[in-house]
Design an enzyme around this catalytic site. Sequence first.
Site, PDB file in Angstrom:
ATOM      1  N   LYS A 190      36.932  58.546  38.741  1.00 37.48           N
ATOM      2  CA  LYS A 190      35.769  58.250  39.597  1.00 37.48           C
ATOM      3  C   LYS A 190      36.322  57.651  40.890  1.00 37.48           C
ATOM      4  O   LYS A 190      36.767  56.519  40.914  1.00 37.48           O
ATOM      5  CB  LYS A 190      34.888  57.235  38.855  1.00 37.48           C
ATOM      6  N   GLY A 243      39.817  47.439  42.510  1.00 38.17           N
ATOM      7  CA  GLY A 243      38.725  47.151  43.434  1.00 38.17           C
ATOM      8  C   GLY A 243      38.564  45.650  43.603  1.00 38.17           C
ATOM      9  O   GLY A 243      39.491  44.872  43.345  1.00 38.17           O
ATOM     10  N   THR A 247      33.667  42.940  41.351  1.00 39.91           N
ATOM     11  CA  THR A 247      33.375  44.126  40.535  1.00 39.91           C
ATOM     12  C   THR A 247      34.207  44.070  39.255  1.00 39.91           C
ATOM     13  O   THR A 247      33.712  44.396  38.161  1.00 39.91           O
ATOM     14  CB  THR A 247      33.704  45.430  41.313  1.00 39.91           C
ATOM     15  N   GLY A 248      35.449  43.638  39.380  1.00 36.39           N
ATOM     16  CA  GLY A 248      36.343  43.554  38.218  1.00 36.39           C
ATOM     17  C   GLY A 248      35.815  42.599  37.156  1.00 36.39           C
ATOM     18  O   GLY A 248      35.913  42.879  35.954  1.00 36.39           O
ATOM     19  N   GLU A 265      43.182  45.777  38.763  1.00 31.40           N
ATOM     20  CA  GLU A 265      43.946  45.482  39.988  1.00 31.40           C
ATOM     21  C   GLU A 265      42.930  45.019  41.016  1.00 31.40           C
ATOM     22  O   GLU A 265      42.133  45.820  41.502  1.00 31.40           O
ATOM     23  CB  GLU A 265      44.655  46.749  40.493  1.00 31.40           C
ATOM     24  N   CYS A 299      45.050  45.066  49.704  1.00 35.09           N
ATOM     25  CA  CYS A 299      44.969  43.953  48.747  1.00 35.09           C
ATOM     26  C   CYS A 299      46.140  43.009  48.939  1.00 35.09           C
ATOM     27  O   CYS A 299      46.029  41.810  48.730  1.00 35.09           O
ATOM     28  CB  CYS A 299      44.958  44.485  47.326  1.00 35.09           C
ATOM     29  N   GLU A 400      38.921  36.572  50.392  1.00 38.59           N
ATOM     30  CA  GLU A 400      39.482  37.832  50.876  1.00 38.59           C
ATOM     31  C   GLU A 400      38.521  38.416  51.910  1.00 38.59           C
ATOM     32  O   GLU A 400      37.352  38.658  51.601  1.00 38.59           O
ATOM     33  CB  GLU A 400      39.655  38.813  49.714  1.00 38.59           C
TER      34      GLU A 400
END
Length: 511
Positions: A190, A243, A247-248, A265, A299, A400
């Site tokens: 995806k 991501g 979301t993780g 990650e 990242c 971030e």
Amino acid sequence: MTSQRADGQYSIELPLSCPLLIDGEEGAATGGGEFQRENPANTREVATVAARGTLEDARAGIAAARRAFDSNAGNWLNNYKLREQVLFRTAQLMRENSDRLAQVVSLEVGMPMRQAVPHIAAAADIFEFYAGLAGKIYGESFTLPNGSLINLVKEPVGVVGLITPWNFPLTQTARKVAPALAAGCTIVLKPASYTPAAAYELVRLMHETDIPAGVLNLVPGPGTVVGSELVTSRDIDKLSFTGETGTGKMIAAQAATEVKRISLELGGKAPYLIFDDADVEAASQAAVFGMFRNAGQACGATTRLLLEDGIHDQVLERITQLTRAIEVGNPAANSTDMGPVISASQEQVVQEYIKFGMDAGFELVTGGNKLQGDGYNDGYYVEPTIFDGVDNSSRLGQEEIFGPVVAVTTFRDEAEAVELANAVDFGLVAGVWSADYPRAMRVARGIRAGTVWIWDNYAQPVEGIWGGYKQSGMGRELGYHGLEDFLEVKQIFTDGTGLTSKPPYGQVIKG
Ligand code: NAP
């Protein structure tokens, strides 16, 4: 088709497309839904029209991957030679189509061509590396004193769901797809909705190899629909996600209900430490590269610059000069150093952080503005921006931003440097610059991050590893560790005693 590219222009035909690719067949989404990806450098242009995958499509992709795995399609699980060939051929096809792939990435991400071309080479390297490992998945064996044999065999983890981000679309995809295939897994991929065509172009090329149908399936569509189904479906044995940390966290919570194996990650807020004895020129060039490559949308972007008191002024002066010389503009132009940010909402986020920095009274050294005028008005262009005197505990030091905004903070000694470096929730990467190698090594050991660079601010060799401490994730990509992420270890125990009645049986059976 790609024709000769004139400087400042793409030669690929637009819009690009991204259909579903399930069981080796391309198709539209159920119900025919589509979504568009604009060119972030020129929002009047549609870069890609992609199929908007539905829940049904996600399930069809998962079913195809499940069938391919369970039926051992094309002897995929056992024939490492086939897996090796598919991966080598993919690398070769990527190199042969490098110019087109680089243009697709540049167009969808807004990445300057000067960065997009090496990005393709780096992704091809990853496929080559894992091609070499496909035939080197050895087990272990051990003989007990009574002659019994323990065999530890490594097996593919099964059907894997791979969810990727947009910022370096092909290396991020290669880091998952290549080791998963080398291990013998089957895949549902995806891609990020900002970069569907980049993923499709790769998957399409991979279908020019001998990959069996159903082994690699592509389902573009919303993360909350297609991605979510990959997280929760019982037919997915493992999920690998790259991501945002937010979301993780959500994915980890959802996956926990099925005890699903996951690798994450996630985000970063990397510190880059420069000590008084550092080589000012080398450290400054590395810092500016690490801060502004891909408009800071990395990242591992070293967005917290920690400078020792004595070298602060010299480094700040030099990085300011280098930053002001960065040419921001059309990603298709050969001279462009930095392109736009990815979207209107990301541009707004960046502007909000800049406003926060100014309101907080930090010194705006350079940048801070939205770029306007010819060549800028239709894109999401922000100046590369540096704030000095930033309080590390403020939002500018902690969060971030994922844009071209850097926070400079001063430290007095080694102990304070390490303390500041660690005083964030993230722990992906860090950099240390000092002429005193034992000190650089001490500091590297003291920083809680998955990678610490000494005298470097970039290297991500495929032979090494990549992954985070703390809220930057769990699991490791690249190298042999990246392959192990897609393997299970099974113990096969063979009795070597030959006894009918073994000593432990007496605990249950009398006589
Ligand atoms: P994101 O918004 O978290 O999206 C990442 C992927 O997850 C996309 O494919 C997205 O689909 C999908 N997704 C969104 N919501 C989901 C849900 N509820 N369930 C399942 N999937 C979902 O991150 P991004 O903006 O693409 O990427 C930037 C972030 O990635 C930054 O934080 C960066 O630090 C991090 N990153 C980390 C690494 C690393 O190696 N640690 C590398 C690169 C980037 P849609 O696009 O359809 O929303």
